[in-house]
Write a protein that holds these residues in place. Sequence first.
Motif, PDB file in Angstrom:
ATOM      1  N   SER A   1       4.191 -14.056  44.998  1.00 32.62           N
ATOM      2  CA  SER A   1       3.061 -14.397  43.945  1.00 32.62           C
ATOM      3  C   SER A   1       3.603 -14.529  42.303  1.00 32.62           C
ATOM      4  CB  SER A   1       2.105 -13.301  43.881  1.00 32.62           C
ATOM      5  OG  SER A   1       1.181 -13.774  44.997  1.00 32.62           O
TER       6      SER A   1
ATOM      7  N   GLU B   1       5.306 -17.670  41.766  1.00 27.83           N
ATOM      8  CA  GLU B   1       3.976 -18.751  42.039  1.00 27.83           C
ATOM      9  C   GLU B   1       3.652 -18.769  40.340  1.00 27.83           C
ATOM     10  OE1 GLU B   1       3.344 -18.042  46.443  1.00 27.83           O
ATOM     11  OE2 GLU B   1       1.449 -18.147  45.239  1.00 27.83           O
ATOM     12  N   ALA B   2       3.533 -17.755  40.110  1.00 25.68           N
ATOM     13  CA  ALA B   2       2.579 -17.383  38.538  1.00 25.68           C
ATOM     14  C   ALA B   2       3.553 -18.249  37.571  1.00 25.68           C
ATOM     15  CB  ALA B   2       2.185 -16.187  38.361  1.00 25.68           C
TER      16      ALA B   2
ATOM     17  N   GLU C   1       6.194 -20.018  37.971  1.00 19.42           N
ATOM     18  CA  GLU C   1       6.583 -21.379  38.341  1.00 19.42           C
ATOM     19  C   GLU C   1       5.385 -22.611  37.605  1.00 19.42           C
ATOM     20  OE1 GLU C   1      10.086 -21.574  41.370  1.00 19.42           O
ATOM     21  OE2 GLU C   1       8.028 -22.174  42.234  1.00 19.42           O
TER      22      GLU C   1
END
Lengths: 495, 495
Positions: free
Chosen positions: A166, A169-170, A172
């Motif tokens: 996560s 992901e945050a 990117e």
Amino acid sequence: MTVEKTVLARDLSHLFSDEACRRKPSPIKTTMAYFQDPSVVFLGAGMPPSDIFPLRSISVEAPKPPFTNGLALCEDTIVASLAKEHQDLTFDQDIPLARALQYGNSRGQKELLSFLKEHTKLFHNIPYQDWDIITTTGSTQSWDASLRIFCNKGDTVLLEEYTYSSSVEAAEAQGLNCIPMAMDQEGIRPDRLEDLLANWTTYHPGIPMPKLLYTIPTGQNPTGSTMSDSRKPHIYHLAQKYDMIIIEDEPYYFLQMDAYLPENERDPDANAENVSHASFMRSLCRSFLELDTEGRVVRLDSVSKTFAPGCRLGWIVGSKQLLDTYWNLHEVSIQSTCGFAQSILSGILNRWGQDGYISWLKGLRQQYTTKRNWCLDNCSKFLPSQVVTVPRVSAGMFFMILIDAQKHPDFQTTFKGDVKLLEPYIYQKCVSAGVLVACGSWFKVNGPDSSKLVQCDEESKTLIFRGTYASVPPEAMVKGLQLLGNELRKEFKLE
Amino acid sequence: MTVEKTVLARDLSHLFSDEACRRKPSPIKTTMAYFQDPSVVFLGAGMPPSDIFPLRSISVEAPKPPFTNGLALCEDTIVASLAKEHQDLTFDQDIPLARALQYGNSRGQKELLSFLKEHTKLFHNIPYQDWDIITTTGSTQSWDASLRIFCNKGDTVLLEEYTYSSSVEAAEAQGLNCIPMAMDQEGIRPDRLEDLLANWTTYHPGIPMPKLLYTIPTGQNPTGSTMSDSRKPHIYHLAQKYDMIIIEDEPYYFLQMDAYLPENERDPDANAENVSHASFMRSLCRSFLELDTEGRVVRLDSVSKTFAPGCRLGWIVGSKQLLDTYWNLHEVSIQSTCGFAQSILSGILNRWGQDGYISWLKGLRQQYTTKRNWCLDNCSKFLPSQVVTVPRVSAGMFFMILIDAQKHPDFQTTFKGDVKLLEPYIYQKCVSAGVLVACGSWFKVNGPDSSKLVQCDEESKTLIFRGTYASVPPEAMVKGLQLLGNELRKEFKLE
């Protein structure tokens, strides 16, 4: 007369994002100076009347310290009766619900902040004076906020080669370059990091130098590795030299355990609960905060693993200047941490006291030590040592299953010598056999395509899976590892 | 056999921000399909063991419906005992704390979602079928998330000419163009909006067409205005024509009141509590959701004004496609709404039932009607009608004090005929006299400097202040308005 030397955090506002810089103080907030002023009739702020909040009281039953016989066995109970109005409080340090549930200070309620600040002081010796804390809705949100505060689109953050998916992901999604740092079972490798930064343009041409260094030092997710304290000064020095903020994400800090010893080498009389508070505290890793003479470390703390994740309550420790910027962001995003979470946690923690909480944390250590021991004992029993290595993890919730891919009979043929092809195959085989472990590739930081030379070991022939022992019952752990061992034996033709 | 016509929301993914588009589904989330699968030993997710969450139970005392004698007078009580484990639940629809406080579904706990969804159905007749709801940590966060989901830096959002200052601050900090829409006491003026959009490049050369239209339709903050239902179809049609998302922020929806009548015209026997549920529900404004055949309306709801702001619990109603995008953002930011808030709210609401909650909302209406009446009655008594107008507000927490600046003796001289110079002077005079009202300019959306022609009335000679009656005790309201009236009389030389 002794005059204490005042060491203050450096001004690091040049590292703020455009968004953080554009955020201006709101004129309406200036009215709050008059909110409790008896000489002014306050028709300024839109607060609903607390007398009609449809709650009269909340009562919480919690275990009672000391927790000397293990957390699960503790039968004694405290009851925290949380009153709505100040005059009805049964305990001085409670937050009246009428205040906890009203609009209020985005920083956090003072009764909770004062407990957490004292707790921080007990565990970390911070060398500068103007540090502070601010509550958050958990470390995931603290990280999201950190990215918004320091990074513009196109900026760069460093993360451990394998890390919490996560977090990647945050970053990117916000259009940031996520660059992996080489690591081993003692965490980030400072020598490799120094090389990376010194030769940045060779490794990552066209990519800006990093602004943030993100690390999960203790019981890292997914590797289970714990950064050795001896590496930290070197890394901190590099953060200074290259003007980076260190984001120290420490959700597993209090899941540090006794070192693993195989069953037959263990002292059956050893009992972690007989250890004094002081030696428990000394046994813990040191935070980057303790090296931080400049205020460039932002520590993310959370009760997700010490209390419960659903509290959605964390806090950040850092310089007042940096935290004021989080505060400004919180006022236009989360506003504040949930008032129920703040009252309930504050109600329990202040009743327990610092000693009671330390007793709880010692109990957690014992609990996790037992779980980890059971897991590693059964890994030895059931996983085929010809192809599998399980590092001796000493903190956190996770263990790694490292498998020598080259020993798979079809590795060079069907799977073309590529672990990325073998991994999903083995994963699916295990799921079909009845055991699920997470794929290492899910946690891998790959870096942007433009990076010509990749410092981390792309040619690795090791298959990696992540398992957890945190919430797995003992009999399920045995069954799971048996199934995994059998499947690997079958696949690797070890029968 | 009748086959129901299926109307589905349109695909509006072309309106998503780059950030939202970059957000990829996480492979680790795919493992959750096996989480409760009895045939798979799950070593996949890092969840702390719920048996050592240090909480045994929570007990909440709340008022008991029906609330026919006013909210404050209600003495009856319900006690919601929230158990930790499923087998110990005393009430079927409770969320076991072991689940509420565990990592879980970022959308919200099913027991709460099902209550809120039923509540939504009772109040709004949504013409398409694939709508859904998702919980948030309150509408401030819902708005922040909406900006992240739809807007890139440089994009444009429309807001009412005067609006909640935090909403503007959040958007401006993200580098967005905030463009004001002309409004009056019935909300946004559709004719002016049509003109603005049709002649966009004349009004705002170089600024992209808007992606979002943000409105607080009911009891607007700060103006107290309520958008008339008759204006809504025109505005919705413009949103369709210019391909915008309507963000309908409705925190004050249930603070709608009976129309204001001066004291001597009021029927002393009228009692809002004798009104049936059905006619109460019919009396409320219609949501943009009811016009939304395409799924381009995102409604922000919250319990901040119906329960308490510190719950930090709101929800969004919109098309499943849009909400899935919020869900993805939440998983890497807030994760989920606080488990305590979800259990406690769900515990109370499900015990009350839909009827009980409607009874509570009717009680709120009566409470706010009384507060508003007292406020406006005393405005008439104490404010000098020669210079002051107070519009008859019919929803929300706020009232506007409109003052004819041209009647100030020094307006043309000392203050150069500029309300922006007179406003801070009058504000400070009032604070010194002992009464604080908020300045209108604090809520003004000014638009970017590049906007050559400004549609809204920049030449206004009206001084605007915002007051609130929500949490002001009756005697303080009298005193505050007396002080304000006296100060204005002194300043405007009306003595």
